[in-house]
Each structure stands twice: as C-alpha cells, then as structure tokens.
Design an enzyme around this catalytic site. Structure first.
Site, mmCIF file in Angstrom:
data_model
loop_
_atom_site.group_PDB
_atom_site.id
_atom_site.type_symbol
_atom_site.label_atom_id
_atom_site.label_comp_id
_atom_site.label_asym_id
_atom_site.label_seq_id
_atom_site.Cartn_x
_atom_site.Cartn_y
_atom_site.Cartn_z
ATOM 1 N N GLY A 8 29.786 39.593 2.358
ATOM 2 C CA GLY A 8 28.561 40.203 1.856
ATOM 3 C C GLY A 8 27.424 40.121 2.853
ATOM 4 N N ALA A 9 27.738 40.239 4.134
ATOM 5 C CA ALA A 9 26.707 40.118 5.171
ATOM 6 C C ALA A 9 25.775 41.321 5.214
ATOM 7 C CB ALA A 9 27.361 39.925 6.533
ATOM 8 N N SER A 10 26.104 42.389 4.493
ATOM 9 C CA SER A 10 25.221 43.559 4.477
ATOM 10 C C SER A 10 24.088 43.415 3.471
ATOM 11 C CB SER A 10 26.032 44.825 4.155
ATOM 12 O OG SER A 10 26.619 44.724 2.864
ATOM 13 N N GLY A 11 24.185 42.446 2.567
ATOM 14 C CA GLY A 11 23.148 42.247 1.567
ATOM 15 C C GLY A 11 22.008 41.385 2.088
ATOM 16 N N ILE A 13 20.679 38.555 0.908
ATOM 17 C CA ILE A 13 20.973 37.125 0.950
ATOM 18 C C ILE A 13 22.022 36.830 2.021
ATOM 19 C CG2 ILE A 13 21.962 35.184 -0.333
ATOM 20 C CD1 ILE A 13 20.643 36.327 -2.848
ATOM 21 N N GLY A 14 23.069 37.644 2.086
ATOM 22 C CA GLY A 14 24.096 37.449 3.096
ATOM 23 C C GLY A 14 23.543 37.530 4.505
ATOM 24 N N SER A 136 24.796 31.919 -9.514
ATOM 25 C CA SER A 136 23.596 32.363 -10.233
ATOM 26 C C SER A 136 23.266 31.335 -11.300
ATOM 27 C CB SER A 136 23.847 33.723 -10.893
ATOM 28 O OG SER A 136 22.807 34.046 -11.803
ATOM 29 N N TYR A 149 29.082 39.145 -16.243
ATOM 30 C CA TYR A 149 28.556 38.577 -15.006
ATOM 31 C C TYR A 149 28.324 37.079 -15.172
ATOM 32 C CZ TYR A 149 25.260 37.768 -11.135
ATOM 33 O OH TYR A 149 24.616 37.276 -10.023
#
Length: 241
Positions: A8-11, A13-14, A136, A149
């Site tokens: 998830g490096a595109s987000g 937080i990532g 979360s 979720y």
C-alpha cells in the site's frame, strides 16, 4: 542493509511509512496496485535522496490470490513487512453484498496471511524480523455502517496476537497500529461540517497526520522494539479509547 516490503505504498499512510523507513536506512519494496506513475515518481525521488539504498516497485492486486506466488518470487530479501493496504464500504449490514465481504476479507486478512506464509523464512533470517499491520480503532471499538470492515480489522488484531507467540523464538515481532481518524485523501468527500463534527469528538481536537502513524511504525521497526510484540498500539488522539 535491511529490506522492508510496504504493502500500500501508493496511499498517504503507506507513503509516509516509506519516507520514515527510508530515512532510517531501510531499502524498500514499494507495493502498489493502481497509481503506477505516482509510485514511480516517489521511488525515483527516494533513490535520489538515498543513493546507498535500494528502492523497488512491486505490483500486486491483493484480490487476485492466484498471483501471490509470482509476487513472492520478486522478493529476494525481506526483513520487515507493513500491511498498509485497505479500503472500506459504508453500508448497513443488510445492504452489504457477499462480494464486498469477500473483498474486505481478502485484502485485509487472507492475502496478508498468504504473504506471511511465503515470507516467514526470509523474515526469520536476521532474527530481527518485523511485521506491522495498519489496523484501525474500529478493530476493537467497532463502527456502525462499517461492520465488515470492523470485523476484518478485529481479525488483524487477533491474528497478530496469536502469530506473535508463534514466531517469537524466530526473532520476529508482530504488532498492530490502530489509527483513529487520519488526514488522508479518503476524507476528500467529507464536508467541512462533517470534518468539524468529527474533530469535536476527538480529545486532541484534530485528525492525525500520516507522519504520526509512520512514527509509530518507525518505533516498531526499530532495534529497541525487539521486546515489543503482540500489541495493539492506538494512535487516535484519545478518540474511542
């Protein structure tokens, strides 16, 4: 030189986690599914700033389980993993489809577990392996309109506590960071009034910055955190705690 896989490096937080780990001397596999150009620019920037380290782009659709073995074949050394990929659906339970349930389960739990199955040997080699889930507060407090979720985030917490015991003798730590409300692009659809109402519920009075989540991850990846395992670390400004 240690290598970390950041799913998830595109987000937001990532990306903040990648920034922090790179600054600490980690080489990185920056995972993405979409936003290839964004990740390419980001990785190129990291390579310029940290020329002594390695930065790779790795792509995987976490919903496509059959592609996991090929993805694993791209990774030659892995000393730490961060699971920062994720999404939610805002639905009442009767309105939630089976397909939505499957997607949440696959991305937040099943695919991460499959990746850990394949990478445990690599994580154990240094005797300082690190696994961090970006969970979360809903994983232990729950949220209406996000029941599935909340369930899969709770599953991450339960898994981390159990897996931490299983791999402790291998020198691998397993932990969960449980953010509250974070200032990311996911909030762009919220109105100013909705943001203000949310901030009023948070004791600190504001949303978290992605860098504050990354700071918690930085600690859990540090050598000083070798005795910290099986914990849930809320970073929520006192909200829902």
């Amino acid at each position: 030189m240690p290598y970390a896989l950041v799913m998830g490096a595109s987000g937001d937080i990532g990306q903040a986690i990648c920034e922090k780990l790179a600054d600490q001397g980690w080489s990185l596999y920056c995972h993405y599914n979409q936003q290839e150009q964004k990740v390419l620019n980001f990785v190129s920037d990291l390579q310029e700033r940290y020329p002594q380290q390695d930065f790779f782009m790795v792509s995987l659709d976490m919903l496509e389980e059959a592609t996991v073995p090929d993805f694993l074949d791209q990774l030659f050394q892995v000393d730490g993993i961060v699971f920062a990929s994720g999404f939610t659906f805002y639905e009442l339970l009767p309105e939630t489809t089976s397909r939505q349930m499957d997607a949440l389960w696959q991305v937040h739990l099943k695919t991460p577990l499959l990746l850990l199955q394949g990478l445990q040997g690599k994580l154990a080699q240094s005797k300082n392996g690190r696994v961090v889930f970006i969970g979360s507060v809903y994983g232990h407090r729950g949220s209406s309109m996000e029941t599935i979720y909340s369930a899969v985030k709770g599953g991450q917490e339960a898994f981390a506590k159990a897996y931490a015991k299983e791999v402790a003798t291998l020198g691998i730590t397993v932990n969960v960071i449980a953010p509250g409300a974070v200032q990311t692009k996911m909030n762009d659809t919220w109105s100013d009034q909705e943001i203000a109402e949310l901030e009023a519920e948070i004791p600190v009075g504001r949303l978290a910055e992605p860098a504050e989540i990354a700071a918690a991850c930085s600690y859990l990846f540090s050598a000083e955190a070798s005795y910290t395992t099986g914990i849930i670390l809320p970073v929520a400004g006192g909200w829902l705690e």
